[in-house]
Scaffold this motif. Sequence first.
Motif, short mmCIF file in Angstrom:
data_model
loop_
_atom_site.label_atom_id
_atom_site.label_comp_id
_atom_site.label_asym_id
_atom_site.label_seq_id
_atom_site.Cartn_x
_atom_site.Cartn_y
_atom_site.Cartn_z
N MET A 1 143.15 47.99 72.07
CA MET A 1 143.55 48.84 73.16
C MET A 1 144.98 49.35 72.95
O MET A 1 145.76 48.75 72.23
CB MET A 1 143.48 48.08 74.49
N ALA A 2 145.32 50.42 73.63
CA ALA A 2 146.64 51.02 73.50
C ALA A 2 147.70 50.15 74.16
O ALA A 2 147.48 49.62 75.25
CB ALA A 2 146.64 52.41 74.12
N LYS A 3 148.83 50.01 73.50
CA LYS A 3 149.95 49.26 74.06
C LYS A 3 150.71 50.16 75.01
O LYS A 3 150.78 51.37 74.83
CB LYS A 3 150.87 48.80 72.92
N ASN A 4 151.28 49.58 76.05
CA ASN A 4 152.07 50.36 77.01
C ASN A 4 153.31 50.92 76.35
O ASN A 4 153.85 50.32 75.42
CB ASN A 4 152.47 49.48 78.19
N PRO A 5 153.81 52.06 76.83
CA PRO A 5 155.03 52.64 76.27
C PRO A 5 156.22 51.69 76.47
O PRO A 5 156.24 50.89 77.40
CB PRO A 5 155.24 53.92 77.07
N MET A 6 157.21 51.82 75.60
CA MET A 6 158.41 51.00 75.68
C MET A 6 159.20 51.38 76.93
O MET A 6 159.44 52.54 77.19
CB MET A 6 159.26 51.20 74.43
N THR A 7 159.59 50.38 77.70
CA THR A 7 160.38 50.62 78.91
C THR A 7 161.87 50.50 78.59
O THR A 7 162.24 50.08 77.49
CB THR A 7 160.04 49.58 80.00
N LYS A 8 162.70 50.85 79.56
CA LYS A 8 164.15 50.71 79.37
C LYS A 8 164.50 49.25 79.11
O LYS A 8 165.32 48.94 78.24
CB LYS A 8 164.90 51.23 80.60
N GLU A 9 163.86 48.35 79.83
CA GLU A 9 164.11 46.91 79.65
C GLU A 9 163.76 46.48 78.22
O GLU A 9 164.50 45.72 77.59
CB GLU A 9 163.29 46.12 80.66
N ASP A 10 162.64 46.98 77.70
CA ASP A 10 162.23 46.66 76.32
C ASP A 10 163.25 47.19 75.32
O ASP A 10 163.59 46.53 74.35
CB ASP A 10 160.86 47.26 76.00
N LEU A 11 163.73 48.41 75.57
CA LEU A 11 164.69 49.04 74.67
C LEU A 11 166.02 48.30 74.68
O LEU A 11 166.61 48.04 73.62
CB LEU A 11 164.89 50.51 75.07
N VAL A 12 166.47 47.90 75.86
CA VAL A 12 167.72 47.13 75.98
C VAL A 12 167.58 45.80 75.25
O VAL A 12 168.48 45.40 74.51
CB VAL A 12 168.09 46.93 77.47
N ALA A 13 166.46 45.12 75.41
CA ALA A 13 166.23 43.84 74.74
C ALA A 13 166.21 44.03 73.21
O ALA A 13 166.75 43.20 72.47
CB ALA A 13 164.93 43.22 75.21
#
Length: 96
Positions: free
Chosen positions: A1-13
């Motif tokens: 299945m498709a993974k969710n788009p990267m969020t701001k929190e993911d990018l910061v981490a």
Amino acid sequence: MAKNPMTKEDLVAHFAKKFKTSKAASGRWLDELAVVAAKEARRGFTIPGVGKLVVVKRKARKGRNFKTGALMKIRSKNVLQFRVAKACSDKVFGKK
């Protein structure tokens, strides 16, 4: 299945881990990038290898009111567009 788009929190981490800094510092850096991009957008703001923000003037055109079906005139206006860099597009779609 498709993974969710990267969020701001993911990018910061990701930045915090990659550059061995705190998440707070990475978040402030990302927020400042957004502030500078908004401030410089009228002159064109480029993120090398990713793309650029540009102001484009849209011409006046005819449109249709979707509720009533009546023809109407849409006035000209300036809009902000993001143009993806060729290098980024080539990486996403696998071109060399």
